[in-house]
Design an enzyme around this catalytic site. Structure first.
Site, PDB file in Angstrom:
ATOM      1  N   SER A 112      -6.229 -49.160   0.580  1.00  0.00           N
ATOM      2  CA  SER A 112      -7.582 -48.765   0.951  1.00  0.00           C
ATOM      3  C   SER A 112      -7.812 -47.289   0.610  1.00  0.00           C
ATOM      4  O   SER A 112      -7.723 -46.907  -0.555  1.00  0.00           O
ATOM      5  CB  SER A 112      -7.812 -49.069   2.436  1.00  0.00           C
ATOM      6  OG  SER A 112      -9.172 -48.999   2.768  1.00  0.00           O
ATOM      7  N   ASP A 161     -12.525 -59.406   0.326  1.00  0.00           N
ATOM      8  CA  ASP A 161     -12.380 -58.149   1.060  1.00  0.00           C
ATOM      9  C   ASP A 161     -13.730 -57.758   1.669  1.00  0.00           C
ATOM     10  O   ASP A 161     -14.721 -57.577   0.948  1.00  0.00           O
ATOM     11  CB  ASP A 161     -11.881 -57.054   0.118  1.00  0.00           C
ATOM     12  CG  ASP A 161     -11.398 -55.820   0.843  1.00  0.00           C
ATOM     13  OD1 ASP A 161     -12.030 -55.425   1.841  1.00  0.00           O
ATOM     14  OD2 ASP A 161     -10.392 -55.234   0.405  1.00  0.00           O
ATOM     15  N   HIS A 193      -9.301 -57.675   3.739  1.00  0.00           N
ATOM     16  CA  HIS A 193      -8.841 -56.294   3.598  1.00  0.00           C
ATOM     17  C   HIS A 193      -7.458 -56.154   4.237  1.00  0.00           C
ATOM     18  O   HIS A 193      -7.320 -55.672   5.374  1.00  0.00           O
ATOM     19  CB  HIS A 193      -9.850 -55.362   4.264  1.00  0.00           C
ATOM     20  CG  HIS A 193      -9.692 -53.931   3.876  1.00  0.00           C
ATOM     21  ND1 HIS A 193      -9.908 -53.476   2.591  1.00  0.00           N
ATOM     22  CD2 HIS A 193      -9.355 -52.825   4.602  1.00  0.00           C
ATOM     23  CE1 HIS A 193      -9.706 -52.180   2.533  1.00  0.00           C
ATOM     24  NE2 HIS A 193      -9.358 -51.751   3.745  1.00  0.00           N
TER      25      HIS A 193
END
Length: 213
Positions: A112, A161, A193
């Site tokens: 991320s 995601d 995610h």
């Protein structure tokens, strides 16, 4: 200097490789060092370092951030990431020097916002690295940087995601190709995610191959 979680080589010998694990927004090094525990059997000669981002998260009562997301304009985020990148690069070089390793012994792995930092630092490194692995993130650097062409890059993204859209994955691939870099990519249907077992296994396999070279 950034503080970090540290996992020494499973072999018990001095490290032959260094794997830097970069966490996402609102997390810390303790979250990412878990990936080191998963991978150390396959990379017994690697030392894993998972630094804490420099700042407390301003969107959460806990965790850390590499840069603020209060202003999400690309130029603003990229400038803030460059500030954090200075500290991160110093941390990586200190880890290299302490272990007596060179750039081609180092892999940077990020999830991320950590993936954004992995790209921000890794693409600007002055020599080819062993590898860059990016999970569920984006490329903030855009087409202005000139990455080391011999650094292998793996980009992994879940097609479902809910935090980082799949289009960011496609944009990162396109931007790297514009710079003459062909990353290896993996898109995982149904994945949100997170780093699931197939994503983790793909990263481990990629690192083993990269270090073997």
């Amino acid at each position: 200097m950034l503080t970090s979680e540290r996992l020494p080589p499973l072999s018990g010998c001095p490290p032959r490789q260094l794997v830097i694990l970069l966490h996402g927004l609102g997390a810390d090094g303790r979250d990412m060092i878990e990936l080191g525990y998963k991978w150390r059997q396959g990379l017994p000669h690697s030392m894993f370092l998972a630094p804490d981002a420099p700042d407390p998260c301003d969107m959460s009562p806990f965790g850390r951030q590499w840069f603020s997301l209060m202003d999400r304009r690309t130029a603003v985020m990229a400038a803030a990431a460059d500030v954090a990148a200075v500290q991160l690069a110093e941390f990586i070089r200190a880890g290299m020097d302490g272990a007596g390793l060179t750039s081609d012994d180092v892999a940077i792995v990020g999830f991320s916002q950590g993936m954004m930092m992995a790209m921000q630092v890794g693409l600007a490194w002055d020599r080819p690295l062993a590898a860059i692995v990016g999970y569920s993130g984006a490329l903030l650097a855009g087409p202005v940087r000139r990455p080391m062409p011999n650094t292998p890059i793996l980009l992994v993204q879940g097609e479902d995601d809910e935090i980082i859209p799949f289009s960011a994955h496609e944009h990162a691939i396109e931007s790297l190709r514009m710079l003459g870099v062909e990353p290896k990519t993996l898109s995982l249907p149904g994945l949100g995610h997170m780093i699931n077992d197939p994503a983790s296994e793909a990263g481990l396999s990629f690192l083993k191959e990269a270090f073997a070279r």
